[in-house]
Write a protein that holds these residues in place. Structure first.
Motif, PDB file in Angstrom:
ATOM      1  N   ASN A 266       1.392 -26.037   2.773  1.00  0.00           N
ATOM      2  CA  ASN A 266       1.949 -25.129   3.782  1.00  0.00           C
ATOM      3  C   ASN A 266       2.281 -25.876   5.066  1.00  0.00           C
ATOM      4  O   ASN A 266       3.326 -25.660   5.683  1.00  0.00           O
ATOM      5  CB  ASN A 266       0.953 -24.005   4.084  1.00  0.00           C
ATOM      6  N   ASP A 323       8.961 -18.661  10.489  1.00  0.00           N
ATOM      7  CA  ASP A 323       7.609 -18.833   9.952  1.00  0.00           C
ATOM      8  C   ASP A 323       7.763 -19.328   8.521  1.00  0.00           C
ATOM      9  O   ASP A 323       8.322 -18.628   7.670  1.00  0.00           O
ATOM     10  CB  ASP A 323       6.851 -17.508   9.992  1.00  0.00           C
ATOM     11  N   LYS A 325       6.754 -20.512   4.752  1.00  0.00           N
ATOM     12  CA  LYS A 325       5.789 -20.112   3.729  1.00  0.00           C
ATOM     13  C   LYS A 325       6.050 -20.927   2.457  1.00  0.00           C
ATOM     14  O   LYS A 325       7.117 -20.819   1.856  1.00  0.00           O
ATOM     15  CB  LYS A 325       5.923 -18.617   3.400  1.00  0.00           C
ATOM     16  N   PRO A 334       7.879  -9.223   1.467  1.00  0.00           N
ATOM     17  CA  PRO A 334       6.766 -10.036   1.966  1.00  0.00           C
ATOM     18  C   PRO A 334       5.514  -9.179   2.130  1.00  0.00           C
ATOM     19  O   PRO A 334       5.571  -7.947   2.080  1.00  0.00           O
ATOM     20  CB  PRO A 334       7.262 -10.537   3.327  1.00  0.00           C
ATOM     21  N   SER A 335       4.384  -9.831   2.365  1.00  0.00           N
ATOM     22  CA  SER A 335       3.143  -9.083   2.549  1.00  0.00           C
ATOM     23  C   SER A 335       3.192  -8.301   3.864  1.00  0.00           C
ATOM     24  O   SER A 335       3.857  -8.715   4.815  1.00  0.00           O
ATOM     25  CB  SER A 335       1.952 -10.046   2.577  1.00  0.00           C
ATOM     26  N   GLU A 337       0.957  -8.124   6.060  1.00  0.00           N
ATOM     27  CA  GLU A 337       0.396  -8.979   7.113  1.00  0.00           C
ATOM     28  C   GLU A 337       1.472  -9.877   7.716  1.00  0.00           C
ATOM     29  O   GLU A 337       1.543 -10.046   8.948  1.00  0.00           O
ATOM     30  CB  GLU A 337      -0.750  -9.823   6.562  1.00  0.00           C
ATOM     31  N   ASP A 338       2.313 -10.475   6.860  1.00  0.00           N
ATOM     32  CA  ASP A 338       3.384 -11.341   7.358  1.00  0.00           C
ATOM     33  C   ASP A 338       4.393 -10.557   8.185  1.00  0.00           C
ATOM     34  O   ASP A 338       4.862 -11.024   9.230  1.00  0.00           O
ATOM     35  CB  ASP A 338       4.099 -12.037   6.185  1.00  0.00           C
ATOM     36  N   GLN A 341       2.959  -9.744  11.574  1.00  0.00           N
ATOM     37  CA  GLN A 341       2.945 -10.950  12.409  1.00  0.00           C
ATOM     38  C   GLN A 341       4.328 -11.212  12.984  1.00  0.00           C
ATOM     39  O   GLN A 341       4.479 -11.524  14.175  1.00  0.00           O
ATOM     40  CB  GLN A 341       2.476 -12.144  11.574  1.00  0.00           C
ATOM     41  N   LEU A 356      11.231 -15.373   7.754  1.00  0.00           N
ATOM     42  CA  LEU A 356      10.240 -15.971   6.864  1.00  0.00           C
ATOM     43  C   LEU A 356      10.981 -16.941   5.935  1.00  0.00           C
ATOM     44  O   LEU A 356      11.905 -16.531   5.226  1.00  0.00           O
ATOM     45  CB  LEU A 356       9.529 -14.898   6.054  1.00  0.00           C
TER      46      LEU A 356
END
Length: 417
Positions: A266, A323, A325, A334-335, A337-338, A341, A356
């Motif tokens: 990552n 960001d 990934k 995407p999740s 959480e992502d 954010q 992302l």
């Protein structure tokens, strides 16, 4: 390509050992012991290990375990050189060293890459001439040299009037930087398996002055101050630090030493994209920043929390937050959480869009808008896109893919075909 002395796996893959085979049993036991000291690179499973997102090399005794990245269906013959080229790009090696600008490094693994780079740097330093430095010493000599230490002269040499207890300066090459390099050179000599490097390492040991043995810790490198006299030592010392701090000798047996050169994929992906964009967009008026943190929360006691996006692109008073990934995103969702954010990045960095960035087998951009606060049916102007940048077996083409994708899709800059 897996063999008794060379095991090849991919990130997140499991590998089991035949415990009836003595050699495989020894490797398994060494990894168990190494894991007991805490390692984030793999977890133990029944009769084996399962690797995670870390890639690189684990050298266990005479056996090399290569852990390669895998973002698509390409095999090890593609991902091995790509991983090496990614590290060269991030570290700024660019298949060149300060000793020979035209040197082409032909490495079969990350371990070989660092061994070659270190040998090249040491050959360059020896050819240029090692730095000498004054070292303060004191002791009994048969000739008066420096300053006589009267109290110790009387206490130690009352019956040996032919001796002088003195404090003096000695001008030689035996000092900390050379002790570090010498220790790394001896370590490489013990564990190197490349035939074409063996004689070069042997020649270095013959020509490098023998140094005092020193204990290697993180702090010894933190205290090094580079100046115009020793700046050309920096690359060799960086590699020595990487090798020495990740070397775990097996004191009990002496044959299952573990050297771990492992990298979080990552972080590699983030740094790879950042270095490419920073270098290739600088002439287009785009300011590329990495890890630009901002405070966003504080407790009653005063402790603060910060947010830190991977990459920020600034052009013409507009901001785009990226960001990165390193994973396969199945579908276009995407999740949560992502997405949360990225929404926070919109607010705190006043970004016109957030993205992302994933590696992919095909180039694709999927854009989406956040809903307005208090209105579940109305979309806002806040955009969060999902970018899939096509990987390529050639590092130069992969670099072009990243550049052209960002220019066309995120910055609206035309790209010459």
């Amino acid at each position: 390509m897996s063999s008794p002395n060379h095991i090849v796996v991919f990130e997140h893959q499991k590998h089991t050992f035949n415990l009836k085979n003595n050699k495989e049993k020894e490797i398994h036991e060494a990894l168990e012991k190494y894991h007991g000291n805490y390692t984030p690179f793999f977890k133990l499973i029944r009769n084996g290990v399962q690797f995670n997102q870390h890639v690189g090399v684990l050298k266990v005794g005479n056996t090399t375990i290569e852990v390669l990245p895998k973002a698509d269906t390409k095999g090890e013959e593609v991902w091995r050189p790509l991983l090496i080229d990614m590290i060269k790009t991030i570290w700024g090696f660019n298949v060149k060293t300060s000793g020979n600008a035209d040197l082409k490094l032909k490495s079969n693994s990350i371990l070989d890459l660092y061994f070659e780079l270190f040998v090249n740097e040491l050959e360059f330093l020896l050819h240029r001439g090692l730095i000498k430095k004054y070292n303060k010493k004191e002791g009994n000599l048969y000739a008066l040299k420096g300053a006589l230490q009267f109290s110790k002269q009387i206490s130690q040499n009352l019956t040996h009037q032919e001796r002088f207890y003195v404090k003096y300066s000695n001008y030689d090459v035996n000092y900390k930087l050379h002790c570090i390099l010498y220790k790394a050179l001896k370590m490489i000599y013990q564990i190197n398996n490349k035939v074409d490097l063996k004689s070069r390492i042997g020649n270095l040991l013959l020509n490098f002055p023998e140094m005092n043995d020193i204990k290697i810790t993180e702090s010894i490198f933190d205290k090094i101050i580079y100046d115009r006299k020793n700046q050309h030592y920096e690359k060799a010392l960086q590699i020595a630090k990487l090798l020495l701090l990740n070397y775990h000798p097996d004191i009990s047996k002496g044959k299952d030493n573990v050297l771990a050169l492992m990298f979080d994929m990552n972080i590699l992906w983030e740094q790879f994209v950042y270095i490419i964009l920073k270098h290739d967009l600088k002439d287009l008026g785009v300011h590329v920043k990495a890890q630009a943190s901002k405070k966003f929360w504080q407790s009653e006691s005063g402790t603060k929390s910060k947010m830190k996006p991977d990459i920020i692109l600034e052009k013409d008073n507009t901001t785009i937050v990226l960001d990165t990934k390193w994973k396969n995103l199945y579908g276009d969702k995407p999740s949560p959480e992502d997405l949360r954010q990225m929404y926070a990045y919109h607010q705190y960095y006043e970004a016109i869009k957030t993205v992302l960035v994933y590696p992919g087998e095909e180039e694709k951009l999927i854009s989406g808008n956040y809903f307005k606060i208090g209105n579940d049916d109305s979309l806002s102007n806040h955009i969060c896109s999902i970018a899939f940048i096509k990987t390529h077996e050639n590092i130069k083409e992969w670099r072009k893919n990243i550049n052209s994708f960002v220019k066309r899709n995120l910055l609206n800059i035309s790209v010459e075909q």
